[in-house]
Write a protein that holds these residues in place. Structure first.
Motif, PDB file in Angstrom:
ATOM      1  N   THR A 140       0.857  -1.194   0.000  1.00 25.63           N
ATOM      2  CA  THR A 140       0.000   0.000   0.000  1.00 25.63           C
ATOM      3  C   THR A 140       0.888   1.237   0.000  1.00 25.63           C
ATOM      4  N   ASP A 141       0.261   2.415   0.119  1.00 23.79           N
ATOM      5  CA  ASP A 141       1.038   3.651   0.155  1.00 23.79           C
ATOM      6  C   ASP A 141       1.392   4.070   1.572  1.00 23.79           C
ATOM      7  N   SER A 142       1.186   3.197   2.558  1.00 23.18           N
ATOM      8  CA  SER A 142       1.535   3.534   3.940  1.00 23.18           C
ATOM      9  C   SER A 142       3.052   3.605   4.093  1.00 23.18           C
ATOM     10  N   PHE A 143       3.490   4.352   5.089  1.00 25.58           N
ATOM     11  CA  PHE A 143       4.911   4.539   5.343  1.00 25.58           C
ATOM     12  C   PHE A 143       5.597   3.205   5.609  1.00 25.58           C
ATOM     13  N   ALA A 144       5.010   2.382   6.485  1.00 25.23           N
ATOM     14  CA  ALA A 144       5.611   1.092   6.837  1.00 25.23           C
ATOM     15  C   ALA A 144       5.691   0.174   5.626  1.00 25.23           C
ATOM     16  N   SER A 145       4.663   0.173   4.805  1.00 25.86           N
ATOM     17  CA  SER A 145       4.647  -0.680   3.629  1.00 25.86           C
ATOM     18  C   SER A 145       5.751  -0.295   2.654  1.00 25.86           C
ATOM     19  N   GLN A 146       5.935   0.988   2.454  1.00 24.02           N
ATOM     20  CA  GLN A 146       6.965   1.435   1.518  1.00 24.02           C
ATOM     21  C   GLN A 146       8.366   1.158   2.052  1.00 24.02           C
ATOM     22  N   LEU A 147       8.560   1.273   3.363  1.00 23.42           N
ATOM     23  CA  LEU A 147       9.856   0.908   3.941  1.00 23.42           C
ATOM     24  C   LEU A 147      10.133  -0.582   3.731  1.00 23.42           C
ATOM     25  N   LEU A 148       9.126  -1.406   3.926  1.00 21.87           N
ATOM     26  CA  LEU A 148       9.303  -2.851   3.806  1.00 21.87           C
ATOM     27  C   LEU A 148       9.685  -3.246   2.380  1.00 21.87           C
ATOM     28  N   PHE A 149       8.992  -2.686   1.392  1.00 23.42           N
ATOM     29  CA  PHE A 149       9.199  -3.100   0.012  1.00 23.42           C
ATOM     30  C   PHE A 149      10.368  -2.375  -0.663  1.00 23.42           C
ATOM     31  N   ASP A 150      10.583  -1.098  -0.312  1.00 22.12           N
ATOM     32  CA  ASP A 150      11.556  -0.285  -1.057  1.00 22.12           C
ATOM     33  C   ASP A 150      12.904  -0.134  -0.366  1.00 22.12           C
ATOM     34  N   GLU A 151      12.911  -0.158   0.975  1.00 16.89           N
ATOM     35  CA  GLU A 151      14.126   0.213   1.684  1.00 16.89           C
ATOM     36  C   GLU A 151      14.802  -0.956   2.383  1.00 16.89           C
ATOM     37  N   PHE A 152      14.039  -1.822   3.028  1.00 17.41           N
ATOM     38  CA  PHE A 152      14.634  -2.819   3.917  1.00 17.41           C
ATOM     39  C   PHE A 152      14.501  -4.252   3.405  1.00 17.41           C
ATOM     40  N   ASP A 153      14.260  -4.418   2.108  1.00 18.13           N
ATOM     41  CA  ASP A 153      14.310  -5.731   1.463  1.00 18.13           C
ATOM     42  C   ASP A 153      13.490  -6.775   2.216  1.00 18.13           C
ATOM     43  N   TYR A 154      12.280  -6.407   2.580  1.00 25.96           N
ATOM     44  CA  TYR A 154      11.294  -7.306   3.201  1.00 25.96           C
ATOM     45  C   TYR A 154      11.709  -7.772   4.610  1.00 25.96           C
ATOM     46  N   ASP A 155      12.600  -7.020   5.254  1.00 25.95           N
ATOM     47  CA  ASP A 155      13.031  -7.382   6.607  1.00 25.95           C
ATOM     48  C   ASP A 155      12.090  -6.718   7.613  1.00 25.95           C
ATOM     49  N   MET A 156      11.139  -7.491   8.147  1.00 25.72           N
ATOM     50  CA  MET A 156      10.130  -6.938   9.045  1.00 25.72           C
ATOM     51  C   MET A 156      10.745  -6.392  10.328  1.00 25.72           C
ATOM     52  N   ASP A 157      11.867  -6.983  10.772  1.00 25.55           N
ATOM     53  CA  ASP A 157      12.508  -6.529  12.006  1.00 25.55           C
ATOM     54  C   ASP A 157      12.993  -5.091  11.902  1.00 25.55           C
ATOM     55  N   LYS A 158      13.338  -4.648  10.704  1.00 23.10           N
ATOM     56  CA  LYS A 158      13.832  -3.283  10.518  1.00 23.10           C
ATOM     57  C   LYS A 158      12.709  -2.278  10.295  1.00 23.10           C
TER      58      LYS A 158
END
Length: 507
Positions: A61-79
């Motif tokens: 989605t366009d949520s902040f957490a979603s974009q961090l997960l997909f774009d920045e932290f390579d699907y690392d939920m811990d980060k």
């Protein structure tokens, strides 16, 4: 569900805890949770008895957490998601009063009264060691007739329905207007909802006997806490208010222990604040066009007294710096590091309307403040948390800024980095600095009065006038404009001229 007749289950976050259903092997998370605990609870609903393999699908989605997960932290939920337990606020006085009303209060729905009637228990209270000591003491005091003023103010016959978990302000009743003949559902709305669906001429949606209906607000009566409505039969109409919201930090409250923490030029305060919300008119959409209707008199929501944490720094006074962008970024960063429910807190940028011996009138600030009376934002006043939050923001500034405020300008980006460096590279000073006496407008002085343009509410008409007295409403003034007295002018509609004089308020 347990028999396996359903192929799937669609639920809100209410399904996170306590549901054990065999056979579920796929979890589709349509909206990212805000903390790791919620995420683990959601995926814990699958892969139980009768499943060889299970799968988790996260919808981008366009949520902040979603974009961090997909774009920045390579699907690392811990980060992405902070590892915190949900906040319960069990020690808060208001929360405990509400729970005590439900547990040992003097009404038919009281749990204690039901136990006593059904089981013949004597009048004593034994929690078995599972409640906070302060709550046990409160219940014992209530049973022996030793109630506090705060508890007495919250008494009612049905506290289970009167008080939501975190918000306990009295509600406003939706009432049929005098000439309305059709049934109007019995409903209540909050102060916050006044600003979205309870203002004059607002069109609101509701349900009556399973059927969607529409209502038009005829007149809000705040003194009686009643909103008079009539049926609205045009299904293509919609309205939205034109409102201005601002907060006033209270540095002079003697009943509150002000807290301050300082990092070089950065000053951070946790204190009481007053939120004002004034509605000047409304837009009505007809045939795809929005038409503005200006009120003759400003509709003022009741003042909301709460607490907040306020950030000051000289960079916020710099021309071109967008304070709205900064506070939105701080808000999202704070949530991502502290796992609070975003419905518990608000954010805003503002300026001081009255200065003091240290802070000047018109000094800009950004604030994260409470949507209730729990002072949750006091948690920000922690050196380790602040350094962690601003280090995280500095380290991931590019992706955070891009995802939250993609149109941000360079001056604002530089101001964010200045704030980060100020807090990261300075030792915390927690000795509260007395701000001295408040500096206010001198009565009879010249000021600017910012009135609303008749056709365009975003345009202010600036006119010189005389300040002649305090208004009847909180934080308002009376001014003399071209020989005419304008009463209850909100403080945010007044500015100083080159000739404005100030005086020091004595304690």
């Amino acid at each position: 569900m347990h028999s396996g007749d359903f192929k799937g289950i669609v639920s809100t976050s209410a399904l996170e805890i306590g549901i054990d259903i065999d056979g579920l092997n796929i979890a589709i998370i349509a909206d990212m949770p805000h903390d790791k605990n919620s995420y683990q609870q959601r995926i814990g609903r699958i892969g139980r008895f009768g499943c060889d393999k299970s799968y988790v699908i996260i919808v981008r989605t366009d949520s902040f957490a979603s974009q961090l997960l997909f774009d920045e932290f390579d699907y690392d939920m811990d980060k992405v998601l902070p590892n915190y337990e949900p906040a319960l606020y069990l020690e808060d006085e208001n929360v405990q009063n509400i729970q005590a009303l439900c547990h040992v209060g003097e009404h038919d729905k009281c749990e204690y009264a039901q136990w006593k009637g059904n089981m013949g228990q004597v009048q004593k209270f034994d929690d078995g060691g599972c409640f906070p000591p302060s709550f046990v003491k409160l219940c014992l005091n209530i049973l022996t007739g030793q109630t506090s003023q705060g508890y007495d103010n919250m008494r009612c016959d049905a506290p289970h329905f009167a008080y939501p978990l975190r918000f306990w302000d009295k509600q406003y009743d939706i009432v049929a207007a005098r000439d309305e003949r059709k049934p109007i559902p019995q409903e209540q709305i909050s102060r916050e909802q006044l600003g979205t669906e309870g203002y004059k001429q607002a069109v609101r949606n509701t349900m009556y006997k399973g059927e969607k209906i529409r209502e038009r607000v005829v007149c809000p009566n705040l003194s009686k806490r009643e909103i008079y409505v009539k049926r609205e039969y045009n299904n293509y109409l919609s309205t939205k208010p034109y409102k201005r919201k601002y907060i006033i930090p209270n540095f002079n409250n003697k009943d509150y222990n002000n807290k301050g923490i300082y990092y070089g030029d950065t000053k951070i305060y946790n204190l009481r604040v007053r939120e004002h919300c004034n509605i000047y008119g409304y837009y009505e959409k007809k045939n795809r066009n929005w038409e503005y209707h200006r009120y003759e008199d400003v509709f003022r929501l009741p003042v909301f007294y709460t607490t907040g944490t306020i950030f000051f720094h000289p960079c916020l006074n710099t021309k071109g710096v967008n304070k709205s962008n900064i506070v939105q970024i701080l808000f999202e960063t704070f949530l991502s590091r502290n796992a609070l429910d975003r419905n518990d807190i608000n954010y805003i940028e503002g300026k001081l309307f009255n200065g003091n011996d240290i802070l000047q009138r018109d000094d800009r600030f950004v604030a994260i403040y409470d949507a209730n009376a729990l002072n949750i934002t006091s948690r920000i006043m922690d050196d380790a948390l602040l350094k962690d939050m601003f280090a995280y923001l500095s380290r991931h500034k590019d992706v955070i800024v891009h995802n939250i405020c993609p149109e941000i300008n360079q001056a604002t980006i530089e101001a964010i980095e200045t704030l980060c460096q100020s807090i990261m590279n300075s030792e915390a000073d927690t000795n509260y600095q007395d701000l001295g006496l408040e500096h206010r407008f001198k009565m009879g002085t010249e000021i600017f009065y910012l009135s609303e343009h008749a056709d365009d509410p975003d345009v202010d008409v600036k006119q010189k006038c005389l300040l002649v007295g305090n208004g009847n409403e909180k934080d308002t003034y009376n001014v003399l404009l071209n020989g005419k007295l304008e009463i209850d002018v909100p403080i945010n509609r007044i500015e100083a001229t080159e000739n404005t004089e100030f005086e020091i308020r004595t304690k």
